[in-house]
Design an enzyme around this catalytic site. Structure first.
Site, PDB file in Angstrom:
ATOM      1  N   CYS A 110       0.826  -1.210   0.000  1.00 28.69           N
ATOM      2  CA  CYS A 110       0.000   0.000   0.000  1.00 28.69           C
ATOM      3  C   CYS A 110       0.859   1.258   0.000  1.00 28.69           C
ATOM      4  O   CYS A 110       1.384   1.665   1.042  1.00 28.69           O
ATOM      5  CB  CYS A 110      -0.921  -0.018   1.219  1.00 28.69           C
ATOM      6  SG  CYS A 110      -1.968   1.431   1.334  1.00 28.69           S
TER       7      CYS A 110
ATOM      8  N   CYS B  63      -0.435   4.097   2.198  1.00 25.50           N
ATOM      9  CA  CYS B  63      -0.188   3.890   3.634  1.00 25.50           C
ATOM     10  C   CYS B  63       1.265   4.160   3.997  1.00 25.50           C
ATOM     11  O   CYS B  63       1.560   4.764   5.027  1.00 25.50           O
ATOM     12  CB  CYS B  63      -0.503   2.451   4.049  1.00 25.50           C
ATOM     13  SG  CYS B  63      -1.984   1.732   3.341  1.00 25.50           S
ATOM     14  N   ASP B  64       2.187   3.671   3.171  1.00 29.03           N
ATOM     15  CA  ASP B  64       3.591   3.580   3.595  1.00 29.03           C
ATOM     16  C   ASP B  64       4.586   4.425   2.802  1.00 29.03           C
ATOM     17  O   ASP B  64       5.757   4.488   3.166  1.00 29.03           O
ATOM     18  CB  ASP B  64       4.053   2.110   3.524  1.00 29.03           C
ATOM     19  CG  ASP B  64       3.226   1.211   4.440  1.00 29.03           C
ATOM     20  OD1 ASP B  64       2.757   1.717   5.476  1.00 29.03           O
ATOM     21  OD2 ASP B  64       3.041   0.025   4.120  1.00 29.03           O
TER      22      ASP B  64
END
Length: 308
Positions: free
Chosen positions: A136, A139-140
Site C-alpha cells: 500500500c 499507507c507507507d
C-alpha cells in the site's frame, strides 16, 4: 446457538468493527465473527497509520483495530475469534457454521471479509512485510523519502502507486514480467513521462534480500533467465487484490473479479437481509476510513431492514 439472532457480522477490520459499533448501539446485539487469523483485517499488517482522521501523531494499525474492537465490545457486541466456514444466506433465516462446528442462525448478515493483497509468493516477502515490503503506497510511501524503491506490477494500480511514490522516493523502478503493460494508456503514459520512474520490462523479482529490512532485490530476466541484483530499500507489490468471497459464490451476486455487488450507494446485496461493506465491495478506494464509512452504512441498512 440455536436461537435466531438479529444480526451476524462476518469479518472485522474497520468495516466489520464499525458495523459492530453502530449495530450494538442500536441494540441489535450483533455476533461478530472476527476471523481466527485475519481478526482486525489488513490494518494488522501495517505499521503507522497517519491518514486516519483524529490522530494528529498517527496511530499504529493494530492499535487502531484494538481500539475499534474495544469500542464495539463496550456497546455489547459479542466477538468470536473464529472463521465462518459455511453460509446458507438464501432463506429468511440465515444459517452460518464456524470453524469449531457451531451453527448460528440470524435474520440478517453483514459481510465484511475484506480483500487480500495478492502476493508474489517469495520466501522473505511475509517476513519483511512492514520492513521494506508493502502492498500500500498510500499507507507507507511517506517512510521512503529520498530512497530507491521498486514497484512490481503492470496494471493501473501499479502505475498509480509508482507515480504516487515519486513524491517521496529519489527513484522508483517499475518491474513488470512482460514487455507490455496491462495499464490503461493514460496511466501508462503518466508513469512513462515521470523522470523518476525507470521501467524494467521482462523482469521478475526472484528474491528479496535483507536481514531486518529490505536491502536489495535479485531480479530475473523472464526471457533469458539472467539474474542481476539492485540495491533497493522498499518493494511495493501491486499485482492486484482478491476479495475474500469464496464462500459467497452461487449465493450473493459477485462481479467478474469476485467483488460483491451492491445496490447503488447502499450496502444491500441481491439477497434480502444480506449486506456487504468494506474491501469486499470496494475496487477503488480501499482505505481504512472508507471501509469504516461503509461499515456504518451496512449497520444502518441492517437496522432499517430489521425494524421494517
Amino acid at each position: 446457538m440455536s436461537e435466531i439472532n438479529n444480526l451476524v457480522i462476518v469479518g472485522s477490520g474497520p468495516a466489520g468493527y464499525t458495523a459492530a459499533i453502530y449495530a450494538s448501539r442500536a441494540q441489535l446485539n450483533p455476533i461478530v465473527y472476527e476471523g481466527a487469523i485475519t481478526a482486525g483485517g489488513a490494518l494488522m499488517n501495517t505499521t503507522e497509520v497517519e491518514n486516519f482522521p483524529g490522530f494528529t501523531d498517527g496511530i499504529m494499525g493494530p492499535k487502531l483495530m484494538e481500539d475499534m474492537r474495544a469500542q464495539a465490545k463496550r456497546f455489547g457486541a459479542q466477538l468470536i475469534t473464529d472463521d465462518i466456514v459455511e453460509m446458507d444466506l438464501g432463506g429468511e433465516v440465515k444459517t452460518l457454521k464456524d470453524g469449531s462446528g457451531n451453527v448460528v442462525k440470524a435474520k440478517s448478515v453483514i459481510l465484511a471479509m475484506g480483500s487480500a493483497y495478492k502476493e508474489i509468493g517469495l520466501a522473505n516477502e511475509k517476513r519483511l512485510s512492514g520492513r521494506g515490503v508493502s502492498w500500500c503506497a498510500t499507507c507507507d510511501g511517506f517512510f521512503y523519502r529520498d530512497q530507491v524503491i521498486a514497484v512490481v506490477g503492470g496494471g493501473d494500480s501499479a502505475m498509480e502507486e509508482a507515480n504516487f511514490l515519486t513524491k517521496f522516493a529519489s527513484k522508483v523502478y517499475l518491474i513488470h514480467r512482460r514487455d507490455t503493460l496491462r495499464a490503461s494508456k493514460i496511466m501508462a503514459e503518466r508513469a512513462q513521462n515521470n523522470p523518476k520512474i525507470e521501467f524494467l520490462f521482462n523482469t521478475e523479482v526472484a528474491e528479496i534480500n535483507g536481514k531486518d529490512k529490505v536491502e536489495s532485490l535479485q531480479l530475473r530476466n523472464t526471457k533469458t533467465g539472467e539474474l542481476s541484483t539492485r540495491e533497493i530499500t522498499g518493494l511495493f507489490v501491486a499485482i492486484g487484490h482478491s476479495p475474500r468471497s469464496e464462500l459467497l459464490a452461487g449465493q450473493v451476486s459477485l462481479d467478474g473479479e469476485g467483488y460483491v455487488q451492491v445496490e447503488g450507494r447502499s450496502t444491500r446485496t441481491n439477497l434480502k437481509g444480506v449486506f456487504a461493506c468494506g474491501d469486499l465491495v470496494d475496487h477503488t478506494y480501499r482505505q481504512a476510513i472508507t471501509a469504516a464509512g461503509s461499515g456504518c452504512q451496512a449497520a444502518l441498512d441492517a437496522e432499517r431492514f430489521l425494524n421494517h
